[in-house]
Design an enzyme around this catalytic site. Structure first.
Site, PDB file in Angstrom:
ATOM      1  N   HIS A 111     -44.162  37.186 -31.799  1.00 31.06           N
ATOM      2  CA  HIS A 111     -43.777  38.570 -32.015  1.00 31.06           C
ATOM      3  C   HIS A 111     -42.752  39.017 -30.971  1.00 31.06           C
ATOM      4  O   HIS A 111     -42.831  38.637 -29.804  1.00 31.06           O
ATOM      5  CB  HIS A 111     -44.987  39.504 -31.863  1.00 31.06           C
ATOM      6  CG  HIS A 111     -45.843  39.620 -33.069  1.00 31.06           C
ATOM      7  ND1 HIS A 111     -46.882  38.753 -33.323  1.00 31.06           N
ATOM      8  CD2 HIS A 111     -45.831  40.516 -34.091  1.00 31.06           C
ATOM      9  CE1 HIS A 111     -47.474  39.114 -34.452  1.00 31.06           C
ATOM     10  NE2 HIS A 111     -46.862  40.175 -34.937  1.00 31.06           N
ATOM     11  N   ASN A 142     -45.844  32.054 -25.324  1.00 35.63           N
ATOM     12  CA  ASN A 142     -46.329  33.113 -26.207  1.00 35.63           C
ATOM     13  C   ASN A 142     -47.742  33.578 -25.878  1.00 35.63           C
ATOM     14  O   ASN A 142     -48.017  34.777 -25.830  1.00 35.63           O
ATOM     15  CB  ASN A 142     -46.270  32.629 -27.662  1.00 35.63           C
ATOM     16  CG  ASN A 142     -46.558  33.728 -28.660  1.00 35.63           C
ATOM     17  OD1 ASN A 142     -46.244  34.882 -28.438  1.00 35.63           O
ATOM     18  ND2 ASN A 142     -47.161  33.352 -29.772  1.00 35.63           N
TER      19      ASN A 142
END
Length: 262
Positions: A111, A142
């Protein structure tokens, strides 16, 4: 700002800043501090994508956003669970990544604007799962280092009005996954900590806290995000962007060489 078919009735905070006169703030509260570079809906490499939840410039050749900006306050935080369903962004006419590009690639769908930053309504959360809000990211970045930085921005937003800009940096030998989705060598994030319901660029001063970070997107990145603090001028040199572009130029220049010390 445009919406996907799944986001036509968002009840999130207004994206129009009352009384603002700068270019970024006139478009959206998310770009209050300015555009890192120009973007239009007609440019395949700098395609302006505007949603109630975030604004970005999308590069359909690399199939990644060039930069993405959003505000974060407690008004965006609630108890909505992760939607966890990645979908095409129907507001973008250009090519974008798909699930098949990531399948078996060794990279996660990372994201840009985090799911956890948009938990007030279901449409808010769903719009963080658009393929215009994702980049190939290593698990080590991440789910560890980058995730720690995301937690920090939400902690800051509990008592402040935070503006965030994220972008990708490409250095070294080009690497791609799937059908031409470029893998950034690193990712940067700039967090500007302000106060008030509608802070404006004119309220940014030389003492405003600005956190600039560049985190490698590789399998050896580790430790706290604080290891990767850098300066605005370093990020600008690598990207060609002008960060905080609607801030007074003298204030920008005074902030550009500082590394956050808090």
């Amino acid at each position: 700002l445009g919406s996907t078919e799944s986001d036509v009735s968002s009840t999130s905070p207004s994206t129009v800043v009352p009384g603002a006169i700068t270019e970024g703030a006139m478009l959206s509260t998310h770009t209050t501090l300015g555009f890192p570079e120009a973007a239009t809906q007609a440019d395949a490499e700098h395609a302006l994508v505007g949603h109630d939840q975030w604004v970005s410039s999308y590069d359909s050749l690399k199939k990644n956003p060039r930069w993405t900006s959003w505000e974060l306050t407690t008004a965006w935080m609630g108890n909505i669970d992760r939607t966890d369903r990645w979908i095409r962004d129907n507001s973008l006419s250009f090519t974008q990544a798909t699930d098949s590009d990531y399948s078996g690639s060794g990279y996660q769908r990372g994201h840009i604007c985090p799911s956890a930053d948009r938990t007030k309504t279901r449409p808010d959360n769903q719009n963080t799962f658009l393929f215009t809000n994702v980049v190939p990211q290593t698990q080590e970045s991440n789910t560890a280092v980058w995730a720690g930085l995301e937690n920090q921005e939400r902690s800051l937003a509990r008592n402040n009005h935070v503006f965030i800009t994220v972008g990708q940096i490409y250095e070294g030998t080009p690497k791609s996954i799937g059908r031409g989705v470029r893998v950034p060598s690193s990712m940067f994030k700039v967090i500007v900590v302000m106060q008030g319901a509608h802070p404006l660029p004119s309220q940014v001063t030389e003492s405003t806290r600005v956190i600039a970070v560049e985190i490698p997107n590789n399998h050896t990145v580790s430790g706290s995000w604080t290891r990767y603090k850098t300066t605005l001028e370093s990020i600008e040199a690598k990207t060609g962007f002008r960060l905080l572009s609607d801030v007074d130029p003298d204030v920008h220049d005074a902030l550009a060489g500082k590394i956050d010390s808090q």
